[in-house]
Design a protein around this motif. Structure first.
Motif, PDB file in Angstrom:
ATOM      1  N   GLN A  67       0.825  -1.206   0.000  1.00 57.35           N
ATOM      2  CA  GLN A  67       0.000   0.000   0.000  1.00 57.35           C
ATOM      3  C   GLN A  67       0.862   1.260   0.000  1.00 57.35           C
ATOM      4  OE1 GLN A  67      -1.921   0.982   3.654  1.00 57.35           O
ATOM      5  NE2 GLN A  67      -3.423   2.345   2.720  1.00 57.35           N
ATOM      6  N   HIS A  68       1.867   1.297   0.865  1.00 57.42           N
ATOM      7  CA  HIS A  68       2.714   2.485   0.960  1.00 57.42           C
ATOM      8  C   HIS A  68       3.525   2.683  -0.313  1.00 57.42           C
ATOM      9  CE1 HIS A  68       2.405   3.728   5.300  1.00 57.42           C
ATOM     10  NE2 HIS A  68       1.728   2.598   5.293  1.00 57.42           N
ATOM     11  N   TYR A  69       4.016   1.592  -0.868  1.00 55.66           N
ATOM     12  CA  TYR A  69       4.805   1.680  -2.097  1.00 55.66           C
ATOM     13  C   TYR A  69       3.968   2.244  -3.245  1.00 55.66           C
ATOM     14  CZ  TYR A  69       7.038   0.070  -6.392  1.00 55.66           C
ATOM     15  OH  TYR A  69       7.573   0.009  -7.649  1.00 55.66           O
ATOM     16  N   LYS A  70       2.793   1.676  -3.455  1.00 50.53           N
ATOM     17  CA  LYS A  70       1.961   2.108  -4.575  1.00 50.53           C
ATOM     18  C   LYS A  70       1.480   3.540  -4.401  1.00 50.53           C
ATOM     19  CE  LYS A  70       0.393  -2.476  -6.012  1.00 50.53           C
ATOM     20  NZ  LYS A  70      -0.750  -3.428  -6.096  1.00 50.53           N
ATOM     21  N   TRP A  71       1.215   3.931  -3.160  1.00 50.22           N
ATOM     22  CA  TRP A  71       0.766   5.302  -2.935  1.00 50.22           C
ATOM     23  C   TRP A  71       1.876   6.296  -3.266  1.00 50.22           C
ATOM     24  CZ3 TRP A  71       2.344   9.367   0.117  1.00 50.22           C
ATOM     25  CH2 TRP A  71       1.463  10.450   0.193  1.00 50.22           C
ATOM     26  N   LEU A  72       3.099   6.008  -2.834  1.00 49.01           N
ATOM     27  CA  LEU A  72       4.199   6.938  -3.062  1.00 49.01           C
ATOM     28  C   LEU A  72       4.627   6.959  -4.525  1.00 49.01           C
ATOM     29  CD1 LEU A  72       5.862   8.929  -1.461  1.00 49.01           C
ATOM     30  CD2 LEU A  72       7.499   7.105  -0.952  1.00 49.01           C
ATOM     31  N   GLN A  74       2.870   7.167  -7.067  1.00 46.22           N
ATOM     32  CA  GLN A  74       2.077   8.106  -7.860  1.00 46.22           C
ATOM     33  C   GLN A  74       2.711   9.493  -7.911  1.00 46.22           C
ATOM     34  OE1 GLN A  74      -1.763   9.230  -6.125  1.00 46.22           O
ATOM     35  NE2 GLN A  74      -0.952   8.792  -4.086  1.00 46.22           N
ATOM     36  N   TYR A  75       3.673   9.747  -7.022  1.00 47.28           N
ATOM     37  CA  TYR A  75       4.352  11.038  -7.024  1.00 47.28           C
ATOM     38  C   TYR A  75       5.559  11.062  -7.953  1.00 47.28           C
ATOM     39  CZ  TYR A  75       1.296  12.850  -3.477  1.00 47.28           C
ATOM     40  OH  TYR A  75       0.174  13.305  -2.826  1.00 47.28           O
ATOM     41  N   LYS A  76       5.628  10.095  -8.859  1.00 45.87           N
ATOM     42  CA  LYS A  76       6.650  10.068  -9.903  1.00 45.87           C
ATOM     43  C   LYS A  76       8.056   9.932  -9.342  1.00 45.87           C
ATOM     44  CE  LYS A  76       3.174  10.638 -12.531  1.00 45.87           C
ATOM     45  NZ  LYS A  76       2.587   9.459 -13.176  1.00 45.87           N
ATOM     46  N   ILE A  77       8.159   9.257  -8.206  1.00 52.67           N
ATOM     47  CA  ILE A  77       9.459   8.947  -7.650  1.00 52.67           C
ATOM     48  C   ILE A  77       9.564   7.434  -7.511  1.00 52.67           C
ATOM     49  CG2 ILE A  77       9.726  11.146  -6.456  1.00 52.67           C
ATOM     50  CD1 ILE A  77       8.731   9.954  -3.969  1.00 52.67           C
ATOM     51  N   SER A  78      10.747   6.942  -7.309  1.00 50.12           N
ATOM     52  CA  SER A  78      10.977   5.498  -7.248  1.00 50.12           C
ATOM     53  C   SER A  78      11.271   5.090  -5.809  1.00 50.12           C
ATOM     54  CB  SER A  78      12.140   5.117  -8.168  1.00 50.12           C
ATOM     55  OG  SER A  78      11.832   5.417  -9.511  1.00 50.12           O
ATOM     56  N   PRO A  79      10.263   4.601  -5.078  1.00 51.41           N
ATOM     57  CA  PRO A  79      10.465   4.282  -3.661  1.00 51.41           C
ATOM     58  C   PRO A  79      11.283   3.003  -3.471  1.00 51.41           C
ATOM     59  CG  PRO A  79       8.120   4.506  -4.253  1.00 51.41           C
ATOM     60  CD  PRO A  79       8.895   4.361  -5.510  1.00 51.41           C
ATOM     61  N   TYR A  80      11.935   2.923  -2.330  1.00 46.09           N
ATOM     62  CA  TYR A  80      12.573   1.676  -1.913  1.00 46.09           C
ATOM     63  C   TYR A  80      12.423   1.564  -0.398  1.00 46.09           C
ATOM     64  CZ  TYR A  80      16.503   4.565  -0.324  1.00 46.09           C
ATOM     65  OH  TYR A  80      17.265   5.510   0.323  1.00 46.09           O
ATOM     66  N   TYR A 107       6.200  -5.190  -9.998  1.00 46.26           N
ATOM     67  CA  TYR A 107       6.865  -4.006  -9.457  1.00 46.26           C
ATOM     68  C   TYR A 107       7.878  -3.445 -10.458  1.00 46.26           C
ATOM     69  CZ  TYR A 107       5.346  -3.866  -4.522  1.00 46.26           C
ATOM     70  OH  TYR A 107       4.640  -3.704  -3.358  1.00 46.26           O
ATOM     71  N   TYR A 108       8.813  -4.290 -10.871  1.00 42.61           N
ATOM     72  CA  TYR A 108       9.960  -3.805 -11.629  1.00 42.61           C
ATOM     73  C   TYR A 108       9.617  -3.388 -13.057  1.00 42.61           C
ATOM     74  CZ  TYR A 108      12.586  -5.976  -7.793  1.00 42.61           C
ATOM     75  OH  TYR A 108      13.081  -6.331  -6.564  1.00 42.61           O
ATOM     76  N   SER A 109       8.537  -3.941 -13.608  1.00 49.46           N
ATOM     77  CA  SER A 109       8.161  -3.606 -14.982  1.00 49.46           C
ATOM     78  C   SER A 109       7.279  -2.368 -15.069  1.00 49.46           C
ATOM     79  CB  SER A 109       7.432  -4.792 -15.636  1.00 49.46           C
ATOM     80  OG  SER A 109       8.275  -5.921 -15.724  1.00 49.46           O
ATOM     81  N   ASP A 110       6.846  -1.855 -13.938  1.00 50.19           N
ATOM     82  CA  ASP A 110       5.990  -0.668 -13.941  1.00 50.19           C
ATOM     83  C   ASP A 110       6.747   0.493 -14.595  1.00 50.19           C
ATOM     84  OD1 ASP A 110       4.548   1.722 -13.199  1.00 50.19           O
ATOM     85  OD2 ASP A 110       3.577   0.561 -11.620  1.00 50.19           O
ATOM     86  N   SER A 326     -10.523   8.579   9.763  1.00 52.27           N
ATOM     87  CA  SER A 326     -10.671   7.123   9.697  1.00 52.27           C
ATOM     88  C   SER A 326     -10.062   6.548   8.423  1.00 52.27           C
ATOM     89  CB  SER A 326     -12.156   6.742   9.767  1.00 52.27           C
ATOM     90  OG  SER A 326     -12.868   7.339   8.687  1.00 52.27           O
ATOM     91  N   SER A 327      -9.575   7.416   7.545  1.00 51.66           N
ATOM     92  CA  SER A 327      -8.996   6.963   6.283  1.00 51.66           C
ATOM     93  C   SER A 327      -7.681   6.228   6.523  1.00 51.66           C
ATOM     94  CB  SER A 327      -8.747   8.154   5.355  1.00 51.66           C
ATOM     95  OG  SER A 327      -8.025   7.745   4.204  1.00 51.66           O
ATOM     96  N   GLN A 328      -7.452   5.178   5.748  1.00 49.91           N
ATOM     97  CA  GLN A 328      -6.202   4.435   5.839  1.00 49.91           C
ATOM     98  C   GLN A 328      -5.203   4.869   4.767  1.00 49.91           C
ATOM     99  OE1 GLN A 328      -6.829   0.203   5.985  1.00 49.91           O
ATOM    100  NE2 GLN A 328      -8.365   0.336   7.602  1.00 49.91           N
ATOM    101  N   GLU A 329      -5.595   5.814   3.946  1.00 46.49           N
ATOM    102  CA  GLU A 329      -4.697   6.281   2.890  1.00 46.49           C
ATOM    103  C   GLU A 329      -3.737   7.325   3.447  1.00 46.49           C
ATOM    104  OE1 GLU A 329      -4.922   8.609  -1.405  1.00 46.49           O
ATOM    105  OE2 GLU A 329      -6.577   7.344  -0.748  1.00 46.49           O
ATOM    106  N   PRO A 330      -2.449   7.219   3.130  1.00 42.21           N
ATOM    107  CA  PRO A 330      -1.486   8.215   3.619  1.00 42.21           C
ATOM    108  C   PRO A 330      -1.854   9.630   3.181  1.00 42.21           C
ATOM    109  CG  PRO A 330      -0.349   6.299   2.724  1.00 42.21           C
ATOM    110  CD  PRO A 330      -1.800   6.139   2.366  1.00 42.21           C
TER     111      PRO A 330
END
Length: 401
Positions: A67-72, A74-80, A107-110, A326-330
Protein backbone atom coordinates in the motif's frame (compact mmCIF):
# COMPACT_ATOMS: atom_id res chain seq x y z
CA UNK A 1 -2.47 27.49 -8.86
CA UNK A 2 0.43 27.76 -6.39
CA UNK A 3 0.75 27.71 -2.62
CA UNK A 4 3.64 29.34 -0.77
CA UNK A 5 2.85 28.20 2.73
CA UNK A 6 2.94 24.93 4.61
CA UNK A 7 0.25 23.99 7.09
CA UNK A 8 2.53 21.55 8.90
CA UNK A 9 3.85 22.86 12.18
CA UNK A 10 5.18 21.82 15.57
CA UNK A 11 3.59 22.83 18.85
CA UNK A 12 5.44 21.83 22.03
CA UNK A 13 7.02 18.86 20.20
CA UNK A 14 3.60 17.56 19.14
CA UNK A 15 2.83 17.31 15.45
CA UNK A 16 -0.45 18.86 14.32
CA UNK A 17 -1.90 19.51 10.90
CA UNK A 18 -4.70 21.57 9.45
CA UNK A 19 -6.36 20.41 6.26
CA UNK A 20 -7.79 22.73 3.62
CA UNK A 21 -9.49 21.25 0.59
CA UNK A 22 -9.17 23.22 -2.63
CA UNK A 23 -10.77 21.94 -5.82
CA UNK A 24 -9.48 23.09 -9.18
CA UNK A 25 -8.73 21.65 -12.60
CA UNK A 26 -5.49 21.91 -14.53
CA UNK A 27 -5.31 20.75 -18.13
CA UNK A 28 -1.80 19.61 -18.92
CA UNK A 29 -0.03 17.48 -21.46
CA UNK A 30 1.41 14.09 -20.51
CA UNK A 31 4.63 15.47 -22.01
CA UNK A 32 5.05 17.47 -18.84
CA UNK A 33 4.72 14.66 -16.33
CA UNK A 34 7.65 14.66 -13.93
CA UNK A 35 10.86 12.87 -14.75
CA UNK A 36 10.89 9.85 -12.47
CA UNK A 37 14.49 8.89 -13.12
CA UNK A 38 15.75 11.66 -10.88
CA UNK A 39 14.22 10.79 -7.54
CA UNK A 40 14.56 7.86 -5.13
CA UNK A 41 12.97 7.96 -1.68
CA UNK A 42 13.36 5.58 1.25
CA UNK A 43 10.41 4.08 3.13
CA UNK A 44 11.33 2.67 6.55
CA UNK A 45 9.82 -0.80 6.87
CA UNK A 46 10.45 -0.89 10.63
CA UNK A 47 8.35 2.27 11.09
CA UNK A 48 5.50 0.52 9.26
CA UNK A 49 5.94 -2.63 11.35
CA UNK A 50 5.84 -0.74 14.65
CA UNK A 51 3.10 1.77 13.87
CA UNK A 52 0.75 -0.63 12.11
CA UNK A 53 1.49 -3.65 14.29
CA UNK A 54 2.41 -5.99 11.45
CA UNK A 55 4.88 -8.82 11.87
CA UNK A 56 7.82 -8.91 9.49
CA UNK A 57 7.09 -11.38 6.68
CA UNK A 58 3.38 -11.83 7.49
CA UNK A 59 0.63 -11.39 4.91
CA UNK A 60 -0.39 -8.17 6.68
CA UNK A 61 3.20 -6.94 6.37
CA UNK A 62 3.27 -7.51 2.62
CA UNK A 63 -0.09 -5.77 2.29
CA UNK A 64 1.06 -2.74 4.30
CA UNK A 65 4.29 -2.34 2.35
CA UNK A 66 2.46 -2.76 -0.94
CA UNK A 67 0.00 0.00 0.00
CA UNK A 68 2.71 2.49 0.96
CA UNK A 69 4.80 1.68 -2.10
CA UNK A 70 1.96 2.11 -4.57
CA UNK A 71 0.77 5.30 -2.93
CA UNK A 72 4.20 6.94 -3.06
CA UNK A 73 4.83 5.78 -6.64
CA UNK A 74 2.08 8.11 -7.86
CA UNK A 75 4.35 11.04 -7.02
CA UNK A 76 6.65 10.07 -9.90
CA UNK A 77 9.46 8.95 -7.65
CA UNK A 78 10.98 5.50 -7.25
CA UNK A 79 10.47 4.28 -3.66
CA UNK A 80 12.57 1.68 -1.91
CA UNK A 81 12.31 0.10 1.54
CA UNK A 82 15.14 0.19 4.03
CA UNK A 83 16.27 -1.54 7.23
CA UNK A 84 19.18 0.06 9.06
CA UNK A 85 21.91 -2.22 10.36
CA UNK A 86 25.16 -1.76 12.26
CA UNK A 87 27.60 1.02 11.31
CA UNK A 88 25.16 2.56 8.81
CA UNK A 89 25.00 -0.58 6.69
CA UNK A 90 21.59 -0.79 5.05
CA UNK A 91 19.37 -3.49 3.57
CA UNK A 92 17.48 -1.78 0.77
CA UNK A 93 14.90 -3.29 -1.54
CA UNK A 94 12.13 -2.04 -3.79
CA UNK A 95 10.06 -5.22 -3.90
CA UNK A 96 9.46 -7.20 -0.67
CA UNK A 97 8.82 -10.36 -2.70
CA UNK A 98 11.75 -12.39 -4.12
CA UNK A 99 12.65 -12.25 -7.81
CA UNK A 100 10.91 -15.56 -8.59
CA UNK A 101 7.55 -14.26 -7.30
CA UNK A 102 5.02 -12.84 -9.83
CA UNK A 103 4.87 -9.60 -7.81
CA UNK A 104 8.51 -8.98 -8.66
CA UNK A 105 7.83 -8.45 -12.36
CA UNK A 106 4.75 -6.39 -11.52
CA UNK A 107 6.86 -4.01 -9.46
CA UNK A 108 9.96 -3.81 -11.63
CA UNK A 109 8.16 -3.61 -14.98
CA UNK A 110 5.99 -0.67 -13.94
CA UNK A 111 6.93 2.16 -16.35
CA UNK A 112 6.56 4.69 -13.53
CA UNK A 113 9.46 3.07 -11.70
CA UNK A 114 12.75 4.48 -12.97
CA UNK A 115 15.11 2.52 -10.73
CA UNK A 116 14.83 -0.30 -8.21
CA UNK A 117 16.95 -1.50 -5.31
CA UNK A 118 17.95 -5.17 -5.24
CA UNK A 119 18.52 -6.63 -1.74
CA UNK A 120 21.99 -7.91 -0.90
CA UNK A 121 20.55 -10.49 1.51
CA UNK A 122 17.08 -12.05 1.97
CA UNK A 123 14.39 -9.55 2.95
CA UNK A 124 12.44 -12.33 4.67
CA UNK A 125 14.30 -15.33 6.07
CA UNK A 126 13.99 -18.27 3.69
CA UNK A 127 16.64 -20.70 4.92
CA UNK A 128 19.14 -19.83 2.20
CA UNK A 129 22.51 -18.27 2.90
CA UNK A 130 22.90 -14.63 1.96
CA UNK A 131 25.14 -15.50 -0.98
CA UNK A 132 22.79 -18.20 -2.30
CA UNK A 133 19.88 -15.77 -2.11
CA UNK A 134 21.91 -13.03 -3.80
CA UNK A 135 22.97 -15.34 -6.62
CA UNK A 136 19.40 -16.50 -7.26
CA UNK A 137 18.03 -12.94 -7.25
CA UNK A 138 20.67 -11.67 -9.63
CA UNK A 139 20.49 -14.61 -12.03
CA UNK A 140 16.73 -14.17 -12.39
CA UNK A 141 16.74 -10.38 -12.67
CA UNK A 142 19.56 -10.27 -15.23
CA UNK A 143 17.33 -12.10 -17.71
CA UNK A 144 14.70 -9.33 -17.53
CA UNK A 145 14.45 -6.21 -19.66
CA UNK A 146 14.09 -4.13 -16.49
CA UNK A 147 17.54 -5.16 -15.19
CA UNK A 148 18.88 -1.87 -16.57
CA UNK A 149 16.91 -0.14 -13.77
CA UNK A 150 18.51 -2.21 -11.00
CA UNK A 151 21.00 -0.91 -8.42
CA UNK A 152 22.38 -2.01 -5.03
CA UNK A 153 22.53 0.41 -2.10
CA UNK A 154 24.70 -1.23 0.57
CA UNK A 155 26.11 1.36 2.96
CA UNK A 156 25.09 4.87 3.95
CA UNK A 157 27.83 7.48 4.39
CA UNK A 158 30.92 5.36 5.13
CA UNK A 159 33.32 7.08 7.52
CA UNK A 160 36.45 4.94 7.87
CA UNK A 161 38.50 2.27 6.14
CA UNK A 162 36.48 -0.54 7.72
CA UNK A 163 33.29 0.88 6.21
CA UNK A 164 34.83 1.37 2.78
CA UNK A 165 36.31 -2.12 2.87
CA UNK A 166 32.85 -3.45 3.71
CA UNK A 167 31.49 -1.81 0.56
CA UNK A 168 34.28 -3.32 -1.52
CA UNK A 169 33.66 -6.81 -0.17
CA UNK A 170 29.90 -6.69 -0.70
CA UNK A 171 30.29 -5.20 -4.17
CA UNK A 172 32.76 -7.96 -5.07
CA UNK A 173 30.17 -10.57 -4.07
CA UNK A 174 27.59 -8.92 -6.32
CA UNK A 175 29.91 -8.44 -9.29
CA UNK A 176 30.95 -12.09 -9.10
CA UNK A 177 27.40 -12.95 -10.19
CA UNK A 178 26.65 -9.82 -12.23
CA UNK A 179 29.64 -7.83 -13.53
CA UNK A 180 27.23 -5.24 -14.93
CA UNK A 181 25.47 -4.61 -11.60
CA UNK A 182 25.36 -1.00 -10.41
CA UNK A 183 26.42 -0.21 -6.84
CA UNK A 184 25.37 3.12 -5.34
CA UNK A 185 27.34 4.65 -2.46
CA UNK A 186 26.35 7.79 -0.55
CA UNK A 187 29.15 9.79 1.05
CA UNK A 188 30.28 13.20 2.22
CA UNK A 189 33.89 12.48 3.24
CA UNK A 190 36.75 10.06 2.78
CA UNK A 191 37.96 7.58 5.42
CA UNK A 192 38.79 9.57 8.54
CA UNK A 193 41.49 7.12 9.66
CA UNK A 194 43.35 7.20 6.34
CA UNK A 195 43.12 10.62 4.67
CA UNK A 196 43.23 10.48 0.88
CA UNK A 197 44.59 14.04 0.55
CA UNK A 198 45.88 16.97 2.59
CA UNK A 199 42.49 18.72 2.85
CA UNK A 200 38.92 17.50 3.20
CA UNK A 201 37.60 18.51 -0.22
CA UNK A 202 40.57 17.08 -2.10
CA UNK A 203 40.07 13.85 -0.15
CA UNK A 204 36.39 13.95 -1.05
CA UNK A 205 37.24 14.29 -4.76
CA UNK A 206 39.43 11.18 -4.63
CA UNK A 207 36.66 8.87 -3.43
CA UNK A 208 35.56 7.74 -6.93
CA UNK A 209 39.11 6.60 -7.66
CA UNK A 210 39.31 5.03 -4.19
CA UNK A 211 36.06 3.06 -4.65
CA UNK A 212 36.44 2.14 -8.31
CA UNK A 213 35.41 -0.45 -9.59
CA UNK A 214 33.22 -1.25 -6.58
CA UNK A 215 30.82 1.67 -7.10
CA UNK A 216 29.09 2.93 -10.25
CA UNK A 217 26.76 5.57 -8.78
CA UNK A 218 28.51 8.17 -6.64
CA UNK A 219 25.89 9.95 -4.55
CA UNK A 220 27.19 12.99 -2.68
CA UNK A 221 25.73 15.35 -0.12
CA UNK A 222 24.80 18.86 -1.24
CA UNK A 223 26.16 19.88 2.15
CA UNK A 224 29.69 19.39 0.80
CA UNK A 225 29.16 21.83 -2.06
CA UNK A 226 27.59 24.48 0.16
CA UNK A 227 27.21 27.76 -1.71
CA UNK A 228 30.16 27.05 -4.03
CA UNK A 229 28.26 25.37 -6.83
CA UNK A 230 31.32 25.58 -9.09
CA UNK A 231 32.64 22.65 -7.04
CA UNK A 232 30.09 20.46 -8.83
CA UNK A 233 32.27 20.69 -11.94
CA UNK A 234 35.25 19.35 -9.98
CA UNK A 235 33.14 16.42 -8.77
CA UNK A 236 31.81 15.63 -12.25
CA UNK A 237 35.36 15.71 -13.63
CA UNK A 238 36.18 12.68 -11.45
CA UNK A 239 33.23 10.62 -12.78
CA UNK A 240 33.65 8.31 -15.80
CA UNK A 241 30.30 8.24 -17.64
CA UNK A 242 31.94 6.38 -20.52
CA UNK A 243 32.32 3.48 -18.08
CA UNK A 244 28.73 3.68 -16.88
CA UNK A 245 29.40 5.86 -13.84
CA UNK A 246 26.92 8.49 -12.62
CA UNK A 247 26.89 11.36 -10.15
CA UNK A 248 23.83 11.77 -7.94
CA UNK A 249 23.19 14.09 -5.00
CA UNK A 250 21.14 14.08 -1.81
CA UNK A 251 19.96 16.32 1.02
CA UNK A 252 19.26 15.30 4.62
CA UNK A 253 19.64 17.31 7.85
CA UNK A 254 21.77 19.65 5.79
CA UNK A 255 22.20 21.91 4.00
CA UNK A 256 20.18 24.30 6.12
CA UNK A 257 18.50 27.64 5.46
CA UNK A 258 18.84 29.52 3.13
CA UNK A 259 19.85 26.58 0.92
CA UNK A 260 17.17 24.43 -0.75
CA UNK A 261 15.98 21.50 1.35
CA UNK A 262 12.71 19.95 2.56
CA UNK A 263 12.71 21.01 6.21
CA UNK A 264 9.55 22.32 7.81
CA UNK A 265 9.37 26.11 7.92
CA UNK A 266 11.24 26.69 4.67
CA UNK A 267 9.54 28.64 1.90
CA UNK A 268 7.62 26.90 -0.87
CA UNK A 269 10.11 27.93 -3.54
CA UNK A 270 12.94 26.82 -1.26
CA UNK A 271 11.49 23.30 -1.24
CA UNK A 272 10.93 23.40 -4.98
CA UNK A 273 14.46 24.69 -5.65
CA UNK A 274 15.95 21.35 -4.54
CA UNK A 275 15.17 20.04 -8.03
CA UNK A 276 16.25 23.27 -9.74
CA UNK A 277 19.65 22.82 -8.11
CA UNK A 278 19.89 19.25 -9.41
CA UNK A 279 19.22 20.45 -12.94
CA UNK A 280 21.75 23.26 -12.82
CA UNK A 281 24.55 21.23 -11.23
CA UNK A 282 24.14 18.40 -13.73
CA UNK A 283 23.50 15.36 -11.55
CA UNK A 284 21.73 12.41 -13.17
CA UNK A 285 19.89 11.24 -10.06
CA UNK A 286 18.72 12.32 -6.62
CA UNK A 287 18.26 10.39 -3.37
CA UNK A 288 16.27 11.27 -0.26
CA UNK A 289 16.95 9.34 2.91
CA UNK A 290 13.45 9.02 4.33
CA UNK A 291 9.76 9.57 3.66
CA UNK A 292 8.18 8.17 6.85
CA UNK A 293 10.94 8.32 9.46
CA UNK A 294 8.93 9.50 12.47
CA UNK A 295 9.67 8.67 16.09
CA UNK A 296 8.61 5.16 17.08
CA UNK A 297 4.89 4.66 17.78
CA UNK A 298 2.78 1.55 18.30
CA UNK A 299 -0.53 2.73 16.84
CA UNK A 300 -1.50 4.03 13.37
CA UNK A 301 -3.34 6.97 14.92
CA UNK A 302 -0.56 7.95 17.34
CA UNK A 303 0.52 11.56 17.05
CA UNK A 304 3.45 12.23 14.76
CA UNK A 305 6.70 13.23 16.40
CA UNK A 306 9.74 14.11 14.36
CA UNK A 307 12.97 12.39 15.32
CA UNK A 308 15.02 14.04 18.01
CA UNK A 309 18.23 15.68 16.87
CA UNK A 310 16.99 16.31 13.33
CA UNK A 311 15.51 19.49 11.84
CA UNK A 312 11.68 19.39 11.93
CA UNK A 313 10.38 17.57 8.87
CA UNK A 314 13.69 15.93 7.96
CA UNK A 315 13.03 12.39 6.75
CA UNK A 316 9.26 12.88 6.61
CA UNK A 317 7.26 13.53 3.42
CA UNK A 318 3.92 11.91 4.26
CA UNK A 319 1.81 10.88 7.24
CA UNK A 320 -0.50 7.98 8.15
CA UNK A 321 -4.09 8.86 7.28
CA UNK A 322 -5.30 7.42 10.60
CA UNK A 323 -3.67 10.33 12.45
CA UNK A 324 -6.26 12.71 11.00
CA UNK A 325 -9.35 10.64 10.18
CA UNK A 326 -10.67 7.12 9.70
CA UNK A 327 -9.00 6.96 6.28
CA UNK A 328 -6.20 4.44 5.84
CA UNK A 329 -4.70 6.28 2.89
CA UNK A 330 -1.49 8.22 3.62
CA UNK A 331 -1.57 12.01 3.62
CA UNK A 332 1.03 13.94 1.63
CA UNK A 333 2.93 16.83 3.11
CA UNK A 334 2.88 19.98 1.01
CA UNK A 335 6.62 19.45 0.78
CA UNK A 336 5.96 16.25 -1.16
CA UNK A 337 3.66 18.17 -3.48
CA UNK A 338 6.40 20.76 -3.99
CA UNK A 339 8.85 17.98 -4.76
CA UNK A 340 6.52 16.88 -7.55
CA UNK A 341 6.26 20.47 -8.79
CA UNK A 342 10.06 20.70 -8.88
CA UNK A 343 10.24 17.51 -10.93
CA UNK A 344 7.69 18.94 -13.33
CA UNK A 345 9.82 22.09 -13.64
CA UNK A 346 12.70 19.84 -14.71
CA UNK A 347 10.48 18.40 -17.43
CA UNK A 348 10.07 21.90 -18.82
CA UNK A 349 13.83 22.35 -18.84
CA UNK A 350 14.33 18.95 -20.46
CA UNK A 351 11.94 19.90 -23.25
CA UNK A 352 13.62 23.27 -23.72
CA UNK A 353 17.07 21.64 -23.73
CA UNK A 354 15.94 19.11 -26.34
CA UNK A 355 15.15 22.00 -28.67
CA UNK A 356 17.86 24.54 -27.86
CA UNK A 357 20.55 22.71 -25.85
CA UNK A 358 21.31 22.35 -22.16
CA UNK A 359 23.26 25.63 -21.96
CA UNK A 360 20.22 27.55 -23.16
CA UNK A 361 18.04 25.82 -20.56
CA UNK A 362 20.47 26.97 -17.85
CA UNK A 363 20.36 30.48 -19.29
CA UNK A 364 16.55 30.37 -19.09
CA UNK A 365 16.74 29.22 -15.46
CA UNK A 366 18.89 32.22 -14.59
CA UNK A 367 17.42 34.95 -16.80
CA UNK A 368 13.91 34.37 -15.46
CA UNK A 369 15.26 34.84 -11.94
CA UNK A 370 14.15 31.37 -10.84
CA UNK A 371 17.50 30.03 -9.72
CA UNK A 372 21.04 31.35 -9.87
CA UNK A 373 22.58 29.46 -6.98
CA UNK A 374 21.85 27.77 -3.62
CA UNK A 375 21.53 31.16 -1.91
CA UNK A 376 20.04 33.06 -4.87
CA UNK A 377 16.66 31.83 -6.04
CA UNK A 378 13.22 33.35 -6.29
CA UNK A 379 10.95 33.72 -3.27
CA UNK A 380 8.02 34.43 -5.56
CA UNK A 381 6.19 32.33 -8.13
CA UNK A 382 6.14 34.84 -10.98
CA UNK A 383 9.54 33.72 -12.37
CA UNK A 384 8.23 30.15 -12.51
CA UNK A 385 5.23 31.32 -14.54
CA UNK A 386 7.56 33.28 -16.82
CA UNK A 387 9.78 30.22 -17.37
CA UNK A 388 6.87 27.92 -18.17
CA UNK A 389 5.33 30.52 -20.45
CA UNK A 390 8.61 30.92 -22.33
CA UNK A 391 8.96 27.17 -22.81
CA UNK A 392 5.39 26.95 -24.07
CA UNK A 393 5.83 29.90 -26.43
CA UNK A 394 9.10 28.71 -27.95
CA UNK A 395 8.20 25.03 -28.14
CA UNK A 396 4.50 25.28 -29.04
CA UNK A 397 5.20 24.15 -32.60
CA UNK A 398 5.73 20.70 -31.10
CA UNK A 399 2.49 18.87 -31.84
CA UNK A 400 2.69 16.97 -28.55
CA UNK A 401 2.13 20.11 -26.47
Amino acid sequence: MYFDFDLDFLLESTYMRWTITVTFTIKRSERFMSVVSLKLTQISDTVIEDRFGVEHGSSEWYEALDQHYKWLLQYKISPYFCRWRENMRVLTYTCPWPADHPKSDEYYSDPRLAAYAVPYSPVVSCGDTAKDSLQREVEILRTKNHWRKAYFYLWDEPLNLEHYEGIRNMASDIHAYAPDARIMTTYYCGPSDSPLASNNFEAFLKIPEFLRPHTQIYCTSEWVIGNREELAKDIIAEIQPENGEEWWTYVCMGPSDPHPNWHLGMRGTQHRAVMWRVWKEGGTGFLYWGANCYEKAMSPSAEIRFRRGLPPGDGVLYYPGQVFSSSQEPVASLRLERLLSGLQDIEYFKLYASRFGRDESLHLLEKTGMYQGPERYTHEHMPIDVMRGEVFRTCRSDNNI
